[in-house]
Motif scaffolding. Structure first.
Motif, PDB file in Angstrom:
ATOM      1  N   PRO A   1      -4.351  -4.120  -3.180  1.00 58.59           N
ATOM      2  CA  PRO A   1      -5.140  -3.879  -4.545  1.00 58.59           C
ATOM      3  C   PRO A   1      -6.544  -4.135  -4.312  1.00 58.59           C
ATOM      4  O   PRO A   1      -7.601  -3.647  -4.904  1.00 58.59           O
ATOM      5  CB  PRO A   1      -4.464  -4.640  -5.546  1.00 58.59           C
ATOM      6  CG  PRO A   1      -3.037  -4.820  -5.037  1.00 58.59           C
ATOM      7  CD  PRO A   1      -3.160  -4.948  -3.495  1.00 58.59           C
TER       8      PRO A   1
ATOM      9  N   ALA B   1       7.248   6.022  -1.704  1.00 59.54           N
ATOM     10  CA  ALA B   1       5.811   6.300  -2.329  1.00 59.54           C
ATOM     11  C   ALA B   1       4.893   6.463  -1.281  1.00 59.54           C
ATOM     12  O   ALA B   1       4.494   5.832  -0.254  1.00 59.54           O
ATOM     13  CB  ALA B   1       5.522   5.002  -2.998  1.00 59.54           C
TER      14      ALA B   1
ATOM     15  N   THR C   1       1.293   5.899  -0.026  1.00 59.82           N
ATOM     16  CA  THR C   1       0.407   4.845  -0.155  1.00 59.82           C
ATOM     17  C   THR C   1      -0.556   4.970   0.844  1.00 59.82           C
ATOM     18  O   THR C   1      -0.850   5.164   1.919  1.00 59.82           O
ATOM     19  CB  THR C   1       1.378   3.361   0.204  1.00 59.82           C
ATOM     20  OG1 THR C   1       2.558   3.331  -0.510  1.00 59.82           O
ATOM     21  CG2 THR C   1       0.754   2.198   0.132  1.00 59.82           C
TER      22      THR C   1
ATOM     23  N   PHE D   1      -1.882   8.168  -5.672  1.00 57.65           N
ATOM     24  CA  PHE D   1      -1.663   7.146  -4.539  1.00 57.65           C
ATOM     25  C   PHE D   1      -1.408   5.680  -5.118  1.00 57.65           C
ATOM     26  O   PHE D   1      -2.345   5.471  -5.571  1.00 57.65           O
ATOM     27  CB  PHE D   1      -2.594   7.195  -3.160  1.00 57.65           C
ATOM     28  CG  PHE D   1      -2.431   8.427  -2.423  1.00 57.65           C
ATOM     29  CD1 PHE D   1      -1.624   8.738  -1.291  1.00 57.65           C
ATOM     30  CD2 PHE D   1      -3.287   9.518  -2.889  1.00 57.65           C
ATOM     31  CE1 PHE D   1      -1.672  10.077  -0.742  1.00 57.65           C
ATOM     32  CE2 PHE D   1      -3.232  10.685  -2.250  1.00 57.65           C
ATOM     33  CZ  PHE D   1      -2.554  11.112  -1.025  1.00 57.65           C
ATOM     34  N   ARG D   2      -0.512   4.905  -4.201  1.00 60.24           N
ATOM     35  CA  ARG D   2      -0.379   3.703  -4.467  1.00 60.24           C
ATOM     36  C   ARG D   2      -1.334   3.124  -3.459  1.00 60.24           C
ATOM     37  O   ARG D   2      -1.686   3.950  -2.450  1.00 60.24           O
ATOM     38  CB  ARG D   2       0.975   3.078  -3.990  1.00 60.24           C
ATOM     39  CG  ARG D   2       2.078   2.895  -5.139  1.00 60.24           C
ATOM     40  CD  ARG D   2       3.162   2.264  -4.499  1.00 60.24           C
ATOM     41  NE  ARG D   2       4.094   2.097  -5.272  1.00 60.24           N
ATOM     42  CZ  ARG D   2       5.424   1.964  -4.679  1.00 60.24           C
ATOM     43  NH1 ARG D   2       5.769   1.387  -3.569  1.00 60.24           N
ATOM     44  NH2 ARG D   2       6.502   1.657  -5.593  1.00 60.24           N
ATOM     45  N   VAL D   3      -1.953   1.922  -3.641  1.00 59.55           N
ATOM     46  CA  VAL D   3      -2.776   1.191  -2.397  1.00 59.55           C
ATOM     47  C   VAL D   3      -1.635   0.161  -2.061  1.00 59.55           C
ATOM     48  O   VAL D   3      -1.133  -0.631  -2.674  1.00 59.55           O
ATOM     49  CB  VAL D   3      -3.934   0.814  -2.991  1.00 59.55           C
ATOM     50  CG1 VAL D   3      -4.957   2.008  -3.271  1.00 59.55           C
ATOM     51  CG2 VAL D   3      -4.041  -0.108  -3.951  1.00 59.55           C
ATOM     52  N   SER D   4      -1.984  -0.140  -0.526  1.00 60.47           N
ATOM     53  CA  SER D   4      -1.365  -1.334   0.169  1.00 60.47           C
ATOM     54  C   SER D   4      -1.770  -2.634  -0.383  1.00 60.47           C
ATOM     55  O   SER D   4      -1.111  -3.560  -0.211  1.00 60.47           O
ATOM     56  CB  SER D   4      -1.302  -0.998   1.699  1.00 60.47           C
ATOM     57  OG  SER D   4      -2.534  -0.919   2.098  1.00 60.47           O
TER      58      SER D   4
ATOM     59  N   ALA E   1      -2.606  -0.890 -12.273  1.00 61.15           N
ATOM     60  CA  ALA E   1      -1.302  -0.412 -11.859  1.00 61.15           C
ATOM     61  C   ALA E   1      -1.256  -0.079  -9.888  1.00 61.15           C
ATOM     62  O   ALA E   1      -0.628   0.110  -9.602  1.00 61.15           O
ATOM     63  CB  ALA E   1      -1.163   1.047 -12.431  1.00 61.15           C
ATOM     64  N   SER E   2      -2.623  -0.559  -9.510  1.00 63.87           N
ATOM     65  CA  SER E   2      -2.868  -0.592  -7.930  1.00 63.87           C
ATOM     66  C   SER E   2      -2.597   0.960  -7.353  1.00 63.87           C
ATOM     67  O   SER E   2      -1.851   1.069  -6.572  1.00 63.87           O
ATOM     68  CB  SER E   2      -1.925  -1.611  -7.294  1.00 63.87           C
ATOM     69  OG  SER E   2      -2.087  -2.880  -7.673  1.00 63.87           O
ATOM     70  N   LYS E   3      -3.417   1.881  -8.281  1.00 62.37           N
ATOM     71  CA  LYS E   3      -3.166   3.106  -7.881  1.00 62.37           C
ATOM     72  C   LYS E   3      -4.545   3.860  -8.045  1.00 62.37           C
ATOM     73  O   LYS E   3      -5.315   3.539  -8.758  1.00 62.37           O
ATOM     74  CB  LYS E   3      -2.194   3.801  -8.840  1.00 62.37           C
ATOM     75  CG  LYS E   3      -0.780   3.420  -8.705  1.00 62.37           C
ATOM     76  CD  LYS E   3       0.093   4.088  -9.639  1.00 62.37           C
ATOM     77  CE  LYS E   3       1.697   3.717  -9.261  1.00 62.37           C
ATOM     78  NZ  LYS E   3       2.576   4.577 -10.219  1.00 62.37           N
TER      79      LYS E   3
END
Length: 64
Positions: free
Chosen positions: A32, A54, A56, A27-30, A5-7
């Motif tokens: 992956p 979001a 990030t 958090f999301r990541v800018s 999920a790139s989180k």
């Protein structure tokens, strides 16, 4: 660390640029690829921004 999920879930102190108190949150990541260097339980330093609503992670590095 959720690579699919790139989180990433981070327990953090206050983040002044986001006007956020200490808490645990996802958090999301800018990028992956950042998640390749992380595993559960790692202590890190990171910078985050709010991008399109979001929270990030923009940069992450190991913490001593």
């Amino acid at each position: 660390v959720d690579k699919d999920a790139s989180k990433v879930t981070i327990k953090h102190g206050p983040i002044s640029n986001l006007d956020m108190p200490a808490m645990t949150m996802v958090f999301r990541v800018s990028d992956p690829a950042m998640l390749d260097q992380l595993k559960s339980g790692d202590k890190i330093r990171f910078t985050a921004e709010k991008i399109q609503g979001a929270y990030t992670v923009m940069k992450v590095e190991p913490s001593n």
